[in-house]
Scaffold this active site. Structure first.
Site, PDB file in Angstrom:
ATOM      1  CB  CYS A  70      -0.946  -0.009   1.190  1.00 15.12           C
ATOM      2  SG  CYS A  70      -0.117  -0.163   2.798  1.00 15.12           S
ATOM      3  CG  HIS A 364      -4.022   0.636   4.274  1.00 17.13           C
ATOM      4  ND1 HIS A 364      -3.438  -0.205   3.356  1.00 17.13           N
ATOM      5  CD2 HIS A 364      -5.047   1.253   3.609  1.00 17.13           C
ATOM      6  CE1 HIS A 364      -4.078  -0.124   2.200  1.00 17.13           C
ATOM      7  NE2 HIS A 364      -5.059   0.757   2.329  1.00 17.13           N
ATOM      8  CG  ASN A 385      -7.828   1.658  -0.183  1.00 15.67           C
ATOM      9  OD1 ASN A 385      -6.610   1.486  -0.083  1.00 15.67           O
ATOM     10  ND2 ASN A 385      -8.680   1.055   0.625  1.00 15.67           N
TER      11      ASN A 385
END
Length: 440
Positions: A70, A364, A385
């Site tokens: 991520c 994250h 995202n």
């Protein structure tokens, strides 16, 4: 410890539970639909309108699949957003696989050097334990991505596409982790047997050659140069017969990484505001910059993030995404699941307590691409995202400001948004935190 649970105590538990008839109804509901469904606040969706009065123009979201990349996806999103705007290529994407290949090779060397450095310490030492616990994973921070990009450049996604392994790194992590631990044991022995530095370095080179081979098998061979061929949204071609990844970076991207700082909000006893912090062994490239956090109040993180969004630039931010979020709907609210009301308990902690006692972690990274302001105050944020288009609004999430208050921990912003006093603070020597610190 002498306190035991006995039959008398259990009888009191049953009596207390049966005194309230609603407990039986709730017991049946929770057992049948699960805790999340039973505690879900249905009013949240109506309040998280995916419309924002400050918004950066962005394109199609990326998808990290079943990997922990991520941080890399988010960092490359900041670059591709700049490229997309400058060259009118809405859905342009950089190769995360290319950068990830070099990340895993560099992390192997970083691990080996850490093992050599700590070889004289006993195996039960906490530093040694930390190194062997996480010899090489696919997680990371903003500074990791900066160092990779500056050293190896970048390539478009088509120049080094994803593979089955890059899309699902579980098996690779297991194999490489085992391989590095075995090599780490050998390196400790070589150092403690008094082998020369040259002999140890030679063995490290041989080990890295094996890691390189495994990475090539798993991710493909990184291109030394590639053909640049992109048709933009105005039907114009961007072409180069042959260009290296570093040339592509230097010619087509203008971002100056030195202009950016990772601003943290960790209101903990051992972390003062206005201080810089490094984490021992928290890096991926030997000889590069240490991962550095600048600890400031949460209000400053918001102010700087909003200023950067107003200037048309996205904002990478670290967070604890698993808390109070609906992944499928792409909703993040501080009041998403009302566990306390459901069970009649109190689980509220301060941000500092949550970090100190392992309730929270920076697990994250995502990208802020918009914010909705009411009287100059944010009430919700637009989040890009890296979980593909199937979640949220084609991959974009809506986050309320309460969620930011509870679960957002750092933002990467241009230093120009710092105050004069804050800029002076950047000249101080960072405080070194241990490898097992809560923000690691």
């Amino acid at each position: 410890m002498t306190k035991e649970i006995n039959n008398e105590i259990l009888a009191d538990f049953r009596k207390n539970l049966n005194q309230d008839a609603t407990n039986n109804v709730l017991k049946n509901s929770v057992a049948q639909v699960g805790i999340f469904k039973a505690a879900e606040n249905l009013d949240v969706k109506s309040k998280l309108n995916p419309t924002f009065n400050v918004q950066v123009k962005t394109g199609k979201v990326s998808d990290q699949k079943h990997s922990g990349r991520c941080w890399l996806f988010s960092a490359l999103t900041t670059l591709r957003t700049e490229f997309s705007s400058k060259y009118d290529v809405k859905d342009f994407e950089l190769s995360q696989n290319y950068s990830s290949f070099w990340d895993r090779l560099e992390k192997a060397n970083y691990f080996y050097q850490g093992i050599i450095k700590t070889a004289a310490l006993p195996v039960e030492d906490r530093k040694v334990n930390s190194l062997f616990s996480y010899p090489n994973g696919d997680g990371g921070f903003w500074q990791f991505a900066v160092d990779l990009v500056e050293k190896y450049g970048v390539v478009p996604a088509y120049a080094m596409p994803e593979t089955a392994v890059s899309n699902n790194t579980t098996e690779f992590n297991s194999v490489l982790g085992t391989m590095l631990r075995k090599n780490g044991i050998e390196l400790r022995k070589l150092v403690n047997e008094g082998k020369s530095e040259a002999e140890v370095d030679q063995r490290v080179d041989e080990m890295l050659s094996e890691v390189y081979k495994v990475c090539v098998y798993a991710f493909g061979q990184p291109p030394v140069n590639f053909e640049l061929s992109i048709r933009n949204d105005k039907d114009k071609m961007i072409e180069e017969t042959s260009i290296t990844p570093k040339e592509f970076l230097n010619k087509y991207f203008t971002i100056n990484f030195d202009d950016y700082v990772d601003v943290l909000n960790a209101p903990q006893i051992d972390k003062e505001y206005g201080k810089l912090y490094n984490i021992e062994f928290e890096g991926n490239i030997v000889g590069k910059n240490a991962t550095t956090f600048f600890n400031l109040p949460l209000s400053r993180l918001k102010e700087m993030a909003i200023a950067q969004l107003k200037d048309g630039k996205v904002v990478l931010f670290g967070n604890d995404v698993a808390k109070q979020s609906d992944r499928s709907k792409g909703l993040m609210s501080g009041n998403m699941y009302q566990y306390d009301k459901l069970f009649g308990i109190d689980t509220k902690m301060s941000r500092g307590e949550a970090l100190d006692y392992k309730q929270a972690s920076i697990s994250h990274a995502m990208v802020l691409t918009g914010v909705n302001l009411v009287d100059d105050k944010p009430n919700r944020w637009k989040v890009e995202n890296s979980w593909g288009e199937a979640r949220g609004e084609k991959g974009y999430f809506t986050m309320d400001d309460d969620w930011f208050n509870d679960h957002a921990y750092d933002v990467v912003v241009n230093k120009k948004y710092l105050t004069g006093d804050e800029l002076k603070m950047l000249d101080q020597e960072p405080v070194l935190l241990p490898a097992w610190d809560s923000i690691a």
